[in-house]
Write a protein that holds these residues in place. Structure first.
Motif, PDB file in Angstrom:
ATOM      1  N   THR A 250       1.110  -1.228   0.079  1.00  0.00           N
ATOM      2  CA  THR A 250      -0.056   0.008   0.051  1.00  0.00           C
ATOM      3  C   THR A 250       0.822   1.184  -0.038  1.00  0.00           C
ATOM      4  O   THR A 250       0.475   2.225  -0.816  1.00  0.00           O
ATOM      5  CB  THR A 250      -0.929   0.034   1.357  1.00  0.00           C
ATOM      6  N   GLU A 251       1.890   1.157   0.817  1.00  0.00           N
ATOM      7  CA  GLU A 251       2.688   2.461   0.956  1.00  0.00           C
ATOM      8  C   GLU A 251       3.582   2.520  -0.487  1.00  0.00           C
ATOM      9  O   GLU A 251       3.626   3.388  -0.976  1.00  0.00           O
ATOM     10  CB  GLU A 251       3.739   2.205   1.992  1.00  0.00           C
ATOM     11  N   LEU A 252       3.916   1.503  -1.124  1.00  0.00           N
ATOM     12  CA  LEU A 252       4.668   1.408  -2.316  1.00  0.00           C
ATOM     13  C   LEU A 252       3.891   1.997  -3.290  1.00  0.00           C
ATOM     14  O   LEU A 252       4.288   2.729  -4.309  1.00  0.00           O
ATOM     15  CB  LEU A 252       5.183  -0.017  -2.681  1.00  0.00           C
ATOM     16  N   GLU A 253       2.271   1.550  -3.634  1.00  0.00           N
ATOM     17  CA  GLU A 253       1.597   2.231  -4.281  1.00  0.00           C
ATOM     18  C   GLU A 253       1.279   3.686  -4.334  1.00  0.00           C
ATOM     19  O   GLU A 253       1.135   4.370  -5.191  1.00  0.00           O
ATOM     20  CB  GLU A 253       0.105   1.378  -4.370  1.00  0.00           C
ATOM     21  N   SER A 254       1.150   4.030  -2.882  1.00  0.00           N
ATOM     22  CA  SER A 254       1.140   5.552  -3.030  1.00  0.00           C
ATOM     23  C   SER A 254       2.164   6.342  -3.435  1.00  0.00           C
ATOM     24  O   SER A 254       2.267   7.355  -3.855  1.00  0.00           O
ATOM     25  CB  SER A 254       0.813   5.735  -1.437  1.00  0.00           C
ATOM     26  N   LYS A 255       3.673   5.725  -3.289  1.00  0.00           N
ATOM     27  CA  LYS A 255       4.689   6.368  -3.702  1.00  0.00           C
ATOM     28  C   LYS A 255       4.711   6.156  -5.035  1.00  0.00           C
ATOM     29  O   LYS A 255       5.264   7.316  -5.655  1.00  0.00           O
ATOM     30  CB  LYS A 255       6.020   5.557  -3.079  1.00  0.00           C
ATOM     31  N   GLU A 256       4.375   5.179  -5.618  1.00  0.00           N
ATOM     32  CA  GLU A 256       4.266   5.132  -7.162  1.00  0.00           C
ATOM     33  C   GLU A 256       3.347   6.180  -7.747  1.00  0.00           C
ATOM     34  O   GLU A 256       3.657   6.752  -8.755  1.00  0.00           O
ATOM     35  CB  GLU A 256       3.733   3.602  -7.631  1.00  0.00           C
ATOM     36  N   VAL A 257       2.166   6.394  -7.269  1.00  0.00           N
ATOM     37  CA  VAL A 257       1.316   7.652  -7.605  1.00  0.00           C
ATOM     38  C   VAL A 257       1.844   8.778  -7.597  1.00  0.00           C
ATOM     39  O   VAL A 257       1.912   9.850  -8.188  1.00  0.00           O
ATOM     40  CB  VAL A 257      -0.051   7.346  -6.654  1.00  0.00           C
ATOM     41  N   LEU A 258       2.628   8.937  -6.303  1.00  0.00           N
ATOM     42  CA  LEU A 258       3.467  10.372  -6.209  1.00  0.00           C
ATOM     43  C   LEU A 258       4.423  10.551  -7.209  1.00  0.00           C
ATOM     44  O   LEU A 258       4.641  11.975  -7.335  1.00  0.00           O
ATOM     45  CB  LEU A 258       4.126  10.149  -4.551  1.00  0.00           C
ATOM     46  N   TYR A 259       4.998   9.611  -7.720  1.00  0.00           N
ATOM     47  CA  TYR A 259       6.042   9.923  -8.599  1.00  0.00           C
ATOM     48  C   TYR A 259       5.756   9.745 -10.091  1.00  0.00           C
ATOM     49  O   TYR A 259       6.065  10.478 -10.826  1.00  0.00           O
ATOM     50  CB  TYR A 259       7.481   9.169  -8.353  1.00  0.00           C
ATOM     51  N   LEU A 260       4.751   8.803 -10.432  1.00  0.00           N
ATOM     52  CA  LEU A 260       4.373   8.241 -11.682  1.00  0.00           C
ATOM     53  C   LEU A 260       2.923   8.650 -12.026  1.00  0.00           C
ATOM     54  O   LEU A 260       2.692   8.523 -13.257  1.00  0.00           O
ATOM     55  CB  LEU A 260       5.088   6.815 -12.150  1.00  0.00           C
ATOM     56  N   GLY A 261       2.350   8.877 -11.017  1.00  0.00           N
ATOM     57  CA  GLY A 261       0.861   9.207 -11.501  1.00  0.00           C
ATOM     58  C   GLY A 261       0.593  10.456 -12.159  1.00  0.00           C
ATOM     59  O   GLY A 261       1.440  11.304 -12.587  1.00  0.00           O
ATOM     60  N   ARG A 262      -0.629  10.658 -12.411  1.00  0.00           N
ATOM     61  CA  ARG A 262      -1.022  11.832 -13.282  1.00  0.00           C
ATOM     62  C   ARG A 262      -0.725  13.165 -12.920  1.00  0.00           C
ATOM     63  O   ARG A 262      -0.208  13.987 -13.661  1.00  0.00           O
ATOM     64  CB  ARG A 262      -2.643  11.628 -13.515  1.00  0.00           C
ATOM     65  N   SER A 263      -0.837  13.309 -11.642  1.00  0.00           N
ATOM     66  CA  SER A 263      -0.437  14.643 -10.886  1.00  0.00           C
ATOM     67  C   SER A 263       0.738  14.254 -10.098  1.00  0.00           C
ATOM     68  O   SER A 263       0.967  15.150  -9.249  1.00  0.00           O
ATOM     69  CB  SER A 263      -1.625  15.147 -10.103  1.00  0.00           C
ATOM     70  N   GLY A 264       1.652  13.365 -10.754  1.00  0.00           N
ATOM     71  CA  GLY A 264       2.854  13.173  -9.808  1.00  0.00           C
ATOM     72  C   GLY A 264       4.039  13.936 -10.221  1.00  0.00           C
ATOM     73  O   GLY A 264       3.911  15.188 -11.072  1.00  0.00           O
ATOM     74  N   LEU A 265       5.232  13.605  -9.823  1.00  0.00           N
ATOM     75  CA  LEU A 265       6.425  14.535  -9.851  1.00  0.00           C
ATOM     76  C   LEU A 265       7.027  14.453 -11.279  1.00  0.00           C
ATOM     77  O   LEU A 265       7.237  15.529 -11.859  1.00  0.00           O
ATOM     78  CB  LEU A 265       7.433  14.021  -8.770  1.00  0.00           C
TER      79      LEU A 265
END
Length: 92
Positions: free
Chosen positions: A18-33
């Motif tokens: 779950t934590e890893l998925e949130s980090k994936e969204v943070l960096y690679l998601g639509r509104s990510g880094l």
């Protein structure tokens, strides 16, 4: 700019999927880094766009690779935990 060392440490610090998925969204998601950095391409000239685009794609590949490696590690740890109990014990 992207600090891949800090990002790698952040990804490695994930304790579960779950934590890893949130980090994936943070960096690679639509509104990510990565997408936030890609928005800067509009302001660059031709050669700068090319160099920045290559750097951004390399960073995205590196982050994706780090996430996949961590996911494999977490899944392996999870599956070994599932095998640690004795199914022959009474009451299970």
């Amino acid at each position: 700019m992207l600090d891949l060392v800090t990002i790698a440490k952040d990804i490695e610090s994930a304790q579960n999927l779950t934590e890893l998925e949130s980090k994936e969204v943070l960096y690679l998601g639509r509104s990510g880094l990565i997408n936030a950095q890609a928005a800067q391409l509009k302001t660059l000239t031709g050669d700068e766009k090319k160099k920045f685009g290559i750097m951004l794609n390399d960073a995205k590949k590196t982050i994706s690779s780090l996430i996949e490696q961590k996911k494999a590690t977490l899944l392996k740890a999870h599956s070994s935990q599932l095998l640690d109990f004795d199914t022959t014990l009474p009451g299970i």
